[in-house]
Write a protein that holds these residues in place. Sequence first.
Motif, PDB file in Angstrom:
ATOM      1  N   ALA A  59    -129.570 -17.034  73.720  1.00  0.00           N
ATOM      2  CA  ALA A  59    -128.140 -17.867  74.578  1.00  0.00           C
ATOM      3  C   ALA A  59    -128.919 -17.864  75.851  1.00  0.00           C
ATOM      4  CB  ALA A  59    -127.021 -16.525  74.720  1.00  0.00           C
ATOM      5  N   SER A  60    -128.747 -19.033  76.290  1.00  0.00           N
ATOM      6  CA  SER A  60    -129.702 -19.322  77.376  1.00  0.00           C
ATOM      7  C   SER A  60    -129.341 -18.709  78.875  1.00  0.00           C
ATOM      8  CB  SER A  60    -129.710 -21.038  77.649  1.00  0.00           C
ATOM      9  OG  SER A  60    -128.481 -21.598  77.823  1.00  0.00           O
ATOM     10  N   ARG A  61    -128.041 -19.140  79.204  1.00  0.00           N
ATOM     11  CA  ARG A  61    -127.950 -18.218  80.559  1.00  0.00           C
ATOM     12  C   ARG A  61    -127.815 -16.746  80.579  1.00  0.00           C
ATOM     13  NH1 ARG A  61    -121.919 -21.190  81.478  1.00  0.00           N
ATOM     14  NH2 ARG A  61    -122.024 -20.769  79.377  1.00  0.00           N
ATOM     15  N   PRO A  62    -127.621 -16.085  79.457  1.00  0.00           N
ATOM     16  CA  PRO A  62    -127.911 -14.486  79.666  1.00  0.00           C
ATOM     17  C   PRO A  62    -129.118 -14.194  79.564  1.00  0.00           C
ATOM     18  CG  PRO A  62    -125.924 -15.141  78.198  1.00  0.00           C
ATOM     19  CD  PRO A  62    -126.635 -16.289  78.385  1.00  0.00           C
ATOM     20  N   PHE A  63    -129.972 -15.026  79.136  1.00  0.00           N
ATOM     21  CA  PHE A  63    -131.476 -14.714  78.869  1.00  0.00           C
ATOM     22  C   PHE A  63    -131.987 -14.985  80.390  1.00  0.00           C
ATOM     23  CE2 PHE A  63    -135.813 -16.051  78.506  1.00  0.00           C
ATOM     24  CZ  PHE A  63    -136.333 -15.114  77.813  1.00  0.00           C
ATOM     25  N   LEU A  64    -131.703 -16.308  81.008  1.00  0.00           N
ATOM     26  CA  LEU A  64    -132.409 -16.563  82.197  1.00  0.00           C
ATOM     27  C   LEU A  64    -131.818 -15.561  83.292  1.00  0.00           C
ATOM     28  CD1 LEU A  64    -132.208 -20.458  82.290  1.00  0.00           C
ATOM     29  CD2 LEU A  64    -134.111 -18.832  81.961  1.00  0.00           C
ATOM     30  N   ARG A  65    -130.327 -14.960  83.026  1.00  0.00           N
ATOM     31  CA  ARG A  65    -129.808 -14.293  84.374  1.00  0.00           C
ATOM     32  C   ARG A  65    -130.539 -12.868  84.187  1.00  0.00           C
ATOM     33  NH1 ARG A  65    -124.524 -12.726  81.866  1.00  0.00           N
ATOM     34  NH2 ARG A  65    -125.952 -11.286  80.657  1.00  0.00           N
TER      35      ARG A  65
END
Length: 544
Positions: free
Chosen positions: A155-161
């Motif tokens: 999951a892109s946003r949780p990972f980057l966050r």
Amino acid sequence: MSLKSNNDECDHVMNLSAVERCAFVKSTPDCLMEDGFINYLQLAFCLLPPNLTPLTITLCMIWLLFLFVFLGLSASKFFCPNLSAISTSLHLTHNVAGVTFLALGNGAPDIFSAIAAFTHPHTAGLAVGALFGAGIFVTTVVAGSVALVKPFAVASRPFLRDVIFYMVAVFWTFLMLYRGTATLVETIGYLGLYVVYVFTVIISAYIYNRQKYSVNTSIPNDAQVQVSSDEIHSSDDDVPYLTPSHEYESEYRPLLPYSESTSQILLSSLNPVDSRKWRRKSWSWRVLKVVKTPLEILLLLCVPVVDPDKEDKNWRRPLNCLHLITAPLVSVLTFQSGAYGEYMIQGQFPLWLFTLLLGLFLSGIVFCTTANDQPPKYHSLFALLGFIVSAVLISAVASEVVSLLHMLGVVLTLSNTVLGLTLLAWGNSIGDCFADITIARQGYPRMAISACFGGIIFNMLFGVGLGSLFQRVTTHSDVQIEPEGLLTWILAGSLGLSLVLSFVIVPLCRFHLDRRYGFFLIVFYAIFLFIAMLTEFGVIQTQH
């Protein structure tokens, strides 16, 4: 610098002859370990003969393994379930519970070990080594193993966050190490960073749920089921939440009905072995269970556990009444390694005796006003009692681990940092490793990756933050955090590099973690460990 000279002072014991070591350990202030029930340095150099040093090290390693088993058992079977009950009583949402109570439950051994290590400047290197070492281990070996077991799209946003927040935490810690001090404002700000992280998780989850709701309301009903099933595992709050353990439920299910006598209920509730489960498990599981059973019985006698998902909420009247006596008494006798065991109220009345009498009084009232088959309305308060006593026990065992590792470092002439990034980091992280790989195999790799990053962010911020805060309260001055030479910088640099590489490579791979990426992460850890060992043994060193 003063801390470094203090740290080196006790290490000089190995330069002396075997006859002189005992007197040196007894007369050197740096060798007097205040935390822990056992003075391991005196055990190694005074009580046991010098020619049995290999046997001493072997026995200490076995004892260390036993302590790690105790830490894991206390956290998984008693600390976490009570946190689950507390979060349920407070009606917390899954994402809030995940980044607060679940993170605290999973990271309890790491956090308490870090706080125990930060209490004394000469073991602070253990905390830095363990937190940074666990960070590298989890973000490379565990994350890489998840990718090898179950390639998936993260999951892109949780990972980057999570990666961004972790990089900020690592960089902040790096600055504190570089400057060698941490002021009160910095320490509070360090803890505040986790509050910002929690709010970011909550807000992002809220935004995601709003978007999902708008999508679901704008498409036909036939497609809604497909969307929800596809997107449920890509939630922006993809953080594992507190759920009751099925293993716990099956293991501690009473073997006798409530129509049995009170004494039979007590005996059945103290039996940690499920006979049906025993028959279908492998021999290795049975051997481990035999080792753990005495510990589980001991913990069952001292720590109440509330399970809100059971009809009776795990109410065991005779055992819970006994907990009102044992839990406070154990807390008093083990808090700060038994410092309050000899405390006298107004110099006349022992604190432990007062606690025992108060427990007997409360136990008698509860026993006379409750029934075996119906939990009282205040039963949820037992979860709070269980949380407190399990936290005190974990803290006491963590202090023993730190004291034991400090002794091993002196005897083996290894720095605290290398012991932290190896033995302490592996011991505290191995349970998370197996848990995350199991979650990935069951088809939830995103949850496993979220647990990897979310847990270590909490461990670092609270481990260093609370450890520094407690040290400041003790010394009433700015916290001194001095790195132990080149190895600390290699450790911090390697962790930062692994996060930067993940931050760059994963988006370039369109957030798809395949087996090649998993293999790359494990190789990265192997190279880091090889360089760390070369540095520790002086093959790699700075030029003066």
